[in-house]
Design a protein around this motif. Structure first.
Motif, PDB file in Angstrom:
ATOM      1  N   LEU A  31      42.580  32.075  43.639  1.00  0.00           N
ATOM      2  CA  LEU A  31      41.938  33.302  43.188  1.00  0.00           C
ATOM      3  C   LEU A  31      40.917  33.787  44.213  1.00  0.00           C
ATOM      4  CD1 LEU A  31      41.756  35.400  40.966  1.00  0.00           C
ATOM      5  CD2 LEU A  31      40.012  33.999  39.882  1.00  0.00           C
ATOM      6  N   HIS A  32      40.197  32.856  44.825  1.00  0.00           N
ATOM      7  CA  HIS A  32      39.213  33.226  45.849  1.00  0.00           C
ATOM      8  C   HIS A  32      39.909  33.927  47.027  1.00  0.00           C
ATOM      9  CE1 HIS A  32      35.992  32.809  48.832  1.00  0.00           C
ATOM     10  NE2 HIS A  32      35.183  32.740  47.793  1.00  0.00           N
ATOM     11  N   PHE A  33      41.074  33.421  47.426  1.00  0.00           N
ATOM     12  CA  PHE A  33      41.845  34.076  48.498  1.00  0.00           C
ATOM     13  C   PHE A  33      42.228  35.499  48.077  1.00  0.00           C
ATOM     14  CE2 PHE A  33      43.244  29.653  49.844  1.00  0.00           C
ATOM     15  CZ  PHE A  33      42.366  29.612  50.905  1.00  0.00           C
ATOM     16  N   LEU A  34      42.648  35.662  46.839  1.00  0.00           N
ATOM     17  CA  LEU A  34      43.016  36.992  46.355  1.00  0.00           C
ATOM     18  C   LEU A  34      41.804  37.918  46.350  1.00  0.00           C
ATOM     19  CD1 LEU A  34      44.960  39.017  45.067  1.00  0.00           C
ATOM     20  CD2 LEU A  34      44.393  37.999  42.850  1.00  0.00           C
ATOM     21  N   LEU A  35      40.680  37.430  45.847  1.00  0.00           N
ATOM     22  CA  LEU A  35      39.465  38.250  45.811  1.00  0.00           C
ATOM     23  C   LEU A  35      39.021  38.626  47.220  1.00  0.00           C
ATOM     24  CD1 LEU A  35      37.460  36.337  43.040  1.00  0.00           C
ATOM     25  CD2 LEU A  35      38.827  38.427  42.781  1.00  0.00           C
ATOM     26  N   SER A  36      39.198  37.706  48.163  1.00  0.00           N
ATOM     27  CA  SER A  36      38.874  38.004  49.565  1.00  0.00           C
ATOM     28  C   SER A  36      39.794  39.076  50.129  1.00  0.00           C
ATOM     29  CB  SER A  36      38.984  36.744  50.419  1.00  0.00           C
ATOM     30  OG  SER A  36      38.010  35.815  50.066  1.00  0.00           O
ATOM     31  N   SER A  37      41.074  38.955  49.845  1.00  0.00           N
ATOM     32  CA  SER A  37      42.025  39.942  50.372  1.00  0.00           C
ATOM     33  C   SER A  37      41.782  41.331  49.784  1.00  0.00           C
ATOM     34  CB  SER A  37      43.471  39.504  50.120  1.00  0.00           C
ATOM     35  OG  SER A  37      43.813  39.643  48.768  1.00  0.00           O
ATOM     36  N   MET A  38      41.173  41.377  48.600  1.00  0.00           N
ATOM     37  CA  MET A  38      40.848  42.656  47.964  1.00  0.00           C
ATOM     38  C   MET A  38      39.448  43.142  48.352  1.00  0.00           C
ATOM     39  SD  MET A  38      43.556  43.491  46.436  1.00  0.00           S
ATOM     40  CE  MET A  38      42.881  44.911  45.625  1.00  0.00           C
ATOM     41  N   SER A  39      38.747  42.362  49.179  1.00  0.00           N
ATOM     42  CA  SER A  39      37.399  42.701  49.667  1.00  0.00           C
ATOM     43  C   SER A  39      36.383  42.870  48.545  1.00  0.00           C
ATOM     44  CB  SER A  39      37.438  43.963  50.531  1.00  0.00           C
ATOM     45  OG  SER A  39      38.280  43.762  51.634  1.00  0.00           O
ATOM     46  N   VAL A  40      36.515  42.061  47.492  1.00  0.00           N
ATOM     47  CA  VAL A  40      35.557  42.130  46.386  1.00  0.00           C
ATOM     48  C   VAL A  40      34.859  40.794  46.142  1.00  0.00           C
ATOM     49  CG1 VAL A  40      36.722  44.053  45.236  1.00  0.00           C
ATOM     50  CG2 VAL A  40      37.312  41.692  44.600  1.00  0.00           C
ATOM     51  N   VAL A  41      35.200  39.768  46.887  1.00  0.00           N
ATOM     52  CA  VAL A  41      34.646  38.437  46.656  1.00  0.00           C
ATOM     53  C   VAL A  41      33.130  38.406  46.881  1.00  0.00           C
ATOM     54  CG1 VAL A  41      34.980  37.470  48.971  1.00  0.00           C
ATOM     55  CG2 VAL A  41      35.133  35.973  46.967  1.00  0.00           C
ATOM     56  N   TYR A  42      32.614  39.318  47.672  1.00  0.00           N
ATOM     57  CA  TYR A  42      31.177  39.325  47.981  1.00  0.00           C
ATOM     58  C   TYR A  42      30.309  39.482  46.736  1.00  0.00           C
ATOM     59  CZ  TYR A  42      30.738  44.381  47.365  1.00  0.00           C
ATOM     60  OH  TYR A  42      30.702  45.647  46.832  1.00  0.00           O
ATOM     61  N   VAL A  43      30.833  40.086  45.662  1.00  0.00           N
ATOM     62  CA  VAL A  43      30.011  40.283  44.458  1.00  0.00           C
ATOM     63  C   VAL A  43      29.664  38.960  43.782  1.00  0.00           C
ATOM     64  CG1 VAL A  43      30.846  42.632  44.061  1.00  0.00           C
ATOM     65  CG2 VAL A  43      31.936  40.715  42.875  1.00  0.00           C
TER      66      VAL A  43
END
Length: 105
Positions: free
Chosen positions: A30-42
């Motif tokens: 999931l972290h990889f997916l959130l990174s690829s969507m550029s939203v993991v920073y939140v």
């Protein structure tokens, strides 16, 4: 925007729903997916201040972007859960709060 949605859908379809086992594997995927969507920073960046009584355009823009990205991130986390977990955690306010929830860790 359509390309980003298509990218998200194709990656999300590959992610198994979290059912309460193998959390660390699910979290990394999931972290990889959130990174690829550029939203993991939140998950690590506090919500920007709203500017109070005299907001400036830049503050408003940053806050609006963070709010949108947090919404997307929260939705991706929730949709990566089994239906029973989704039902329990759907009302959690922010992605960070959801990410740090005891049942997930």
């Amino acid at each position: 925007m359509a390309a980003a949605t298509k990218h998200m859908a194709s990656n999300f379809a590959k992610l198994e729903k979290f059912k309460g086992v193998d959390f660390q594997r699910w979290q990394m995927k999931l972290h990889f997916l959130l990174s690829s969507m550029s939203v993991v920073y939140v998950l690590t960046t506090p919500m920007p201040k709203d500017g109070g009584d005299n907001p400036i355009v830049e503050q408003d823009r940053k806050r609006a972007k963070w709010d949108k990205d947090d919404y997307v991130c929260r939705g991706l986390i929730l949709n990566g859960m089994s239906d029973s977990l989704f039902d329990i955690y759907q009302n959690v306010e922010t992605s960070k709060e959801l990410w740090d929830t005891d049942v997930l860790s």
